[in-house]
Design a protein around this motif. Sequence first.
Motif, PDB file in Angstrom:
ATOM      1  N   LEU A  63       0.904  -1.094   0.395  1.00 45.98           N
ATOM      2  CA  LEU A  63       0.054  -0.389  -0.078  1.00 45.98           C
ATOM      3  C   LEU A  63       0.557   0.976  -0.215  1.00 45.98           C
ATOM      4  O   LEU A  63       0.609   2.075  -0.733  1.00 45.98           O
ATOM      5  N   LEU A  64       2.183   1.537   0.783  1.00 52.15           N
ATOM      6  CA  LEU A  64       3.094   2.605   0.785  1.00 52.15           C
ATOM      7  C   LEU A  64       3.536   2.712  -0.533  1.00 52.15           C
ATOM      8  O   LEU A  64       3.533   3.792  -1.010  1.00 52.15           O
ATOM      9  N   GLY A  65       3.611   1.470  -0.750  1.00 55.93           N
ATOM     10  CA  GLY A  65       4.523   2.171  -2.385  1.00 55.93           C
ATOM     11  C   GLY A  65       4.062   2.055  -2.926  1.00 55.93           C
ATOM     12  O   GLY A  65       4.891   2.940  -4.049  1.00 55.93           O
TER      13      GLY A  65
ATOM     14  N   ARG B 207       4.406   5.513  -5.247  1.00 62.00           N
ATOM     15  CA  ARG B 207       4.903   6.092  -6.632  1.00 62.00           C
ATOM     16  C   ARG B 207       3.257   7.069  -7.206  1.00 62.00           C
ATOM     17  O   ARG B 207       3.926   8.018  -7.587  1.00 62.00           O
ATOM     18  N   ALA B 208       2.323   6.857  -6.744  1.00 59.59           N
ATOM     19  CA  ALA B 208       1.414   7.560  -7.184  1.00 59.59           C
ATOM     20  C   ALA B 208       1.303   9.395  -6.865  1.00 59.59           C
ATOM     21  O   ALA B 208       1.144   9.551  -7.693  1.00 59.59           O
ATOM     22  N   VAL B 209       1.495   8.673  -6.334  1.00 61.36           N
ATOM     23  CA  VAL B 209       1.843  11.009  -5.428  1.00 61.36           C
ATOM     24  C   VAL B 209       3.480  10.877  -6.455  1.00 61.36           C
ATOM     25  O   VAL B 209       3.402  11.856  -6.919  1.00 61.36           O
ATOM     26  N   GLY B 210       4.246  10.482  -6.015  1.00 57.20           N
ATOM     27  CA  GLY B 210       5.671  10.804  -7.272  1.00 57.20           C
ATOM     28  C   GLY B 210       5.269  10.991  -9.008  1.00 57.20           C
ATOM     29  O   GLY B 210       5.886  11.908  -8.731  1.00 57.20           O
ATOM     30  N   ARG B 211       4.200  10.522  -9.029  1.00 53.42           N
ATOM     31  CA  ARG B 211       4.380  10.066 -10.463  1.00 53.42           C
ATOM     32  C   ARG B 211       2.360  11.429 -10.613  1.00 53.42           C
ATOM     33  O   ARG B 211       2.881  11.815 -11.758  1.00 53.42           O
ATOM     34  N   ALA B 212       2.013  11.580  -9.973  1.00 58.06           N
ATOM     35  CA  ALA B 212       0.923  12.570  -9.694  1.00 58.06           C
ATOM     36  C   ALA B 212       1.836  14.204  -9.455  1.00 58.06           C
ATOM     37  O   ALA B 212       1.501  15.563 -10.486  1.00 58.06           O
TER      38      ALA B 212
ATOM     39  N   GLU C 263       5.235  14.506 -10.610  1.00 59.41           N
ATOM     40  CA  GLU C 263       5.734  14.334 -11.657  1.00 59.41           C
ATOM     41  C   GLU C 263       7.302  14.946 -11.288  1.00 59.41           C
ATOM     42  O   GLU C 263       8.363  15.538 -11.127  1.00 59.41           O
ATOM     43  N   LEU C 264       7.485  13.881  -9.359  1.00 60.55           N
ATOM     44  CA  LEU C 264       8.851  14.606  -8.774  1.00 60.55           C
ATOM     45  C   LEU C 264      10.107  13.595  -9.656  1.00 60.55           C
ATOM     46  O   LEU C 264      11.000  14.117  -9.211  1.00 60.55           O
ATOM     47  N   GLY C 265       9.703  12.999 -10.120  1.00 57.16           N
ATOM     48  CA  GLY C 265      10.449  12.010 -11.686  1.00 57.16           C
ATOM     49  C   GLY C 265      11.542  11.132 -10.337  1.00 57.16           C
ATOM     50  O   GLY C 265      11.068  10.684  -9.601  1.00 57.16           O
TER      51      GLY C 265
ATOM     52  N   LEU D 193       9.985   6.659  -1.250  1.00 59.60           N
ATOM     53  CA  LEU D 193      10.221   4.998  -1.456  1.00 59.60           C
ATOM     54  C   LEU D 193      11.133   4.173  -0.492  1.00 59.60           C
ATOM     55  O   LEU D 193      10.903   3.431   0.203  1.00 59.60           O
ATOM     56  N   VAL D 194      12.085   4.530  -0.101  1.00 66.24           N
ATOM     57  CA  VAL D 194      12.746   4.600   1.203  1.00 66.24           C
ATOM     58  C   VAL D 194      12.748   5.293   2.345  1.00 66.24           C
ATOM     59  O   VAL D 194      12.246   3.847   3.248  1.00 66.24           O
ATOM     60  N   VAL D 195      11.789   5.719   2.415  1.00 61.87           N
ATOM     61  CA  VAL D 195      10.856   6.156   3.750  1.00 61.87           C
ATOM     62  C   VAL D 195       9.826   4.888   3.868  1.00 61.87           C
ATOM     63  O   VAL D 195       9.689   4.816   4.650  1.00 61.87           O
TER      64      VAL D 195
END
Length: 79
Positions: free
Chosen positions: A34-36, A40-45, A47-49, A56-58
Amino acid sequence: MIREHVTHIRTAVDRRSIPTRVGITVLALLSLPLLGTAVRAVGRALELGWLTTPLLVVAHVPVVVALIALWSIGCDICR
């Protein structure tokens, strides 16, 4: 600072009963996908690249909690 947090988590987990520690372990491991996915969804939304990788480490902190709980269970069983 990280050592203090790990010590605090270990102390808090050690005070619990074995069934509670098993529950902590299971919940921590179940929260990983769930966290992963959320990271990934937040990073994509947003656009954190490449900044998604530190997030992901956190997101893998529950693995540390699960390992501490398993270690604690093992120590009690061996005593």
